[in-house]
Design a protein around this motif. Sequence first.
Motif, PDB file in Angstrom:
ATOM      1  N   GLY A 117       9.941  15.815 -12.572  1.00  0.00           N
ATOM      2  CA  GLY A 117       9.704  14.421 -12.972  1.00  0.00           C
ATOM      3  C   GLY A 117      10.885  13.496 -12.724  1.00  0.00           C
ATOM      4  O   GLY A 117      10.898  12.364 -13.203  1.00  0.00           O
ATOM      5  N   LYS A 118      11.887  13.957 -11.957  1.00  0.00           N
ATOM      6  CA  LYS A 118      13.064  13.111 -11.743  1.00  0.00           C
ATOM      7  C   LYS A 118      13.034  12.392 -10.395  1.00  0.00           C
ATOM      8  O   LYS A 118      13.772  11.434 -10.185  1.00  0.00           O
ATOM      9  N   THR A 119      12.237  12.919  -9.476  1.00  0.00           N
ATOM     10  CA  THR A 119      12.215  12.328  -8.138  1.00  0.00           C
ATOM     11  C   THR A 119      10.786  11.923  -7.782  1.00  0.00           C
ATOM     12  O   THR A 119       9.832  12.656  -8.072  1.00  0.00           O
ATOM     13  N   PHE A 120      10.674  10.761  -7.183  1.00  0.00           N
ATOM     14  CA  PHE A 120       9.358  10.253  -6.786  1.00  0.00           C
ATOM     15  C   PHE A 120       9.450   9.838  -5.325  1.00  0.00           C
ATOM     16  O   PHE A 120      10.302   9.026  -4.979  1.00  0.00           O
ATOM     17  N   LYS A 121       8.583  10.434  -4.528  1.00  0.00           N
ATOM     18  CA  LYS A 121       8.557  10.017  -3.128  1.00  0.00           C
ATOM     19  C   LYS A 121       7.329   9.140  -2.922  1.00  0.00           C
ATOM     20  O   LYS A 121       6.253   9.462  -3.431  1.00  0.00           O
ATOM     21  N   LEU A 139      12.701   7.611  -4.937  1.00  0.00           N
ATOM     22  CA  LEU A 139      13.372   7.142  -6.158  1.00  0.00           C
ATOM     23  C   LEU A 139      13.895   8.342  -6.930  1.00  0.00           C
ATOM     24  O   LEU A 139      13.152   9.297  -7.164  1.00  0.00           O
ATOM     25  N   MET A 140      15.178   8.293  -7.309  1.00  0.00           N
ATOM     26  CA  MET A 140      15.762   9.390  -8.092  1.00  0.00           C
ATOM     27  C   MET A 140      16.195   8.846  -9.449  1.00  0.00           C
ATOM     28  O   MET A 140      16.974   7.898  -9.510  1.00  0.00           O
ATOM     29  N   ASN A 198       9.670  17.605  -0.457  1.00  0.00           N
ATOM     30  CA  ASN A 198      10.237  17.208   0.845  1.00  0.00           C
ATOM     31  C   ASN A 198      10.839  15.813   0.791  1.00  0.00           C
ATOM     32  O   ASN A 198      10.631  14.983   1.678  1.00  0.00           O
ATOM     33  N   ALA A 199      11.578  15.563  -0.302  1.00  0.00           N
ATOM     34  CA  ALA A 199      12.197  14.239  -0.451  1.00  0.00           C
ATOM     35  C   ALA A 199      13.717  14.346  -0.417  1.00  0.00           C
ATOM     36  O   ALA A 199      14.410  13.372  -0.653  1.00  0.00           O
ATOM     37  N   GLY A 200      14.236  15.547  -0.133  1.00  0.00           N
ATOM     38  CA  GLY A 200      15.680  15.710  -0.092  1.00  0.00           C
ATOM     39  C   GLY A 200      16.247  15.169   1.207  1.00  0.00           C
ATOM     40  O   GLY A 200      15.511  14.748   2.106  1.00  0.00           O
ATOM     41  N   CYS A 201      17.594  15.186   1.308  1.00  0.00           N
ATOM     42  CA  CYS A 201      18.247  14.677   2.515  1.00  0.00           C
ATOM     43  C   CYS A 201      17.741  15.405   3.752  1.00  0.00           C
ATOM     44  O   CYS A 201      17.678  16.625   3.769  1.00  0.00           O
ATOM     45  N   GLU A 235       0.840  -1.200   0.000  1.00  0.00           N
ATOM     46  CA  GLU A 235       0.000   0.000   0.000  1.00  0.00           C
ATOM     47  C   GLU A 235       0.873   1.248   0.000  1.00  0.00           C
ATOM     48  O   GLU A 235       1.728   1.427   0.892  1.00  0.00           O
ATOM     49  N   GLY A 236       0.704   2.087  -0.997  1.00  0.00           N
ATOM     50  CA  GLY A 236       1.532   3.293  -1.054  1.00  0.00           C
ATOM     51  C   GLY A 236       0.965   4.352  -1.971  1.00  0.00           C
ATOM     52  O   GLY A 236       0.144   4.068  -2.843  1.00  0.00           O
ATOM     53  N   GLU A 237       1.423   5.572  -1.744  1.00  0.00           N
ATOM     54  CA  GLU A 237       0.973   6.705  -2.546  1.00  0.00           C
ATOM     55  C   GLU A 237       2.230   7.398  -3.064  1.00  0.00           C
ATOM     56  O   GLU A 237       3.211   7.531  -2.315  1.00  0.00           O
ATOM     57  N   ILE A 238       2.179   7.865  -4.322  1.00  0.00           N
ATOM     58  CA  ILE A 238       3.390   8.446  -4.919  1.00  0.00           C
ATOM     59  C   ILE A 238       3.243   9.953  -5.122  1.00  0.00           C
ATOM     60  O   ILE A 238       2.193  10.426  -5.557  1.00  0.00           O
TER      61      ILE A 238
END
Length: 334
Positions: free
Chosen positions: A65-69, A84-85, A324-327, A56-59
């Motif tokens: 379009g380069k990063t997917f959390k 995903l990068m 908000n997917a950065g380090c 179960e997940g939401e993207i």
Amino acid sequence: MNLENLEKILKKEPSYRQKQIQQAVFKQFISEWDEMTNIPNNLKEELKKDCLLEIEGEIFPSADGKTFKALLSFSDGAKIETVLMRNKDNRNSLCVSSQVGCAGGCAFCATGKMGFNRNLTSEEIISQFLFFARYLKKNFGDQEKITNVIFMGMGEPFLNYDQVMTAVQILNKEEFIGLGARNISISTVGIIVGIKKFTEEKEQINLAISLHAPNDELRSKLIPTNKENKIKELLGVVDEYIVKKSRKVMFEYLLIENVNDSARHAKELAGLMKKPLYMVNLIKYNTTGDFRASSENRVNKFKKILKKEGVNVTVRKSFGSDINAGCGQLANKN
Ligand code: SF4
């Protein structure tokens, strides 16, 4: 997916059946047992009942379009994030979480502010890989695979050592995912007992250390676990790792404006990092509320000083800060 149940079911089956199923789950990334046309119906029904493939997940995609959390939810309601990068050079790097929240309490880290909930199981770690492997296949075609995995998401991997290492084996073993050991990295804030254990592992997994400060006084303010894992002892165990493995070690250094990015800090850091197999990776800080990112100018000056002092240094491209997917930004915010 319940790997224990899968193993129990497969034990009753001939070995070729085991291979068919491992191939379908870990190499072809099926998301439903009905996609398998080469197994008998009674086995399929048993798998559907006791070994759910559903994750179960939401993207959340970034604007470029380069990063997917992905925000994944587990059966007890716990939620974690994984990122995903997609790089230009056909590399798809996955940043996985190892804990729900984190007890580390690092001042710059959104996960640290959540506090600690629980450790992830190896299955929950692997489900992050399978979730995005399926997503890539579905949206970008069969050829698109995850090429690198880094344990740098939520949590401190060496505070969940056994589950993380079991997940590493599933990622690495040919009969499961078969990802090369050199394409798997573990990033730690410098848990000395973990690094010592890791040095004894036979797999050649990459090691990265989040250093972020060149002296104990500042580092203990930014990373509370530094108080029990001081820089001198930390670099001592890293050197033992290098002697045993002959591998490079990456030192991550987040540049935070007016906190750790002055010329004095750069020189102090150079004093620690001037070793042949040490690599410094400068990372532009992603704002999490309390601190600001160093300007481009300050990043360049910092890098120049390290270079001049003879340190191996690179600057890491920043990914996914708009989602908000950065380090340091992972905190189930979406
Ligand atoms: S930086 Fe790592 S160890 Fe520190 S709080 Fe964040 S997740 Fe935990």
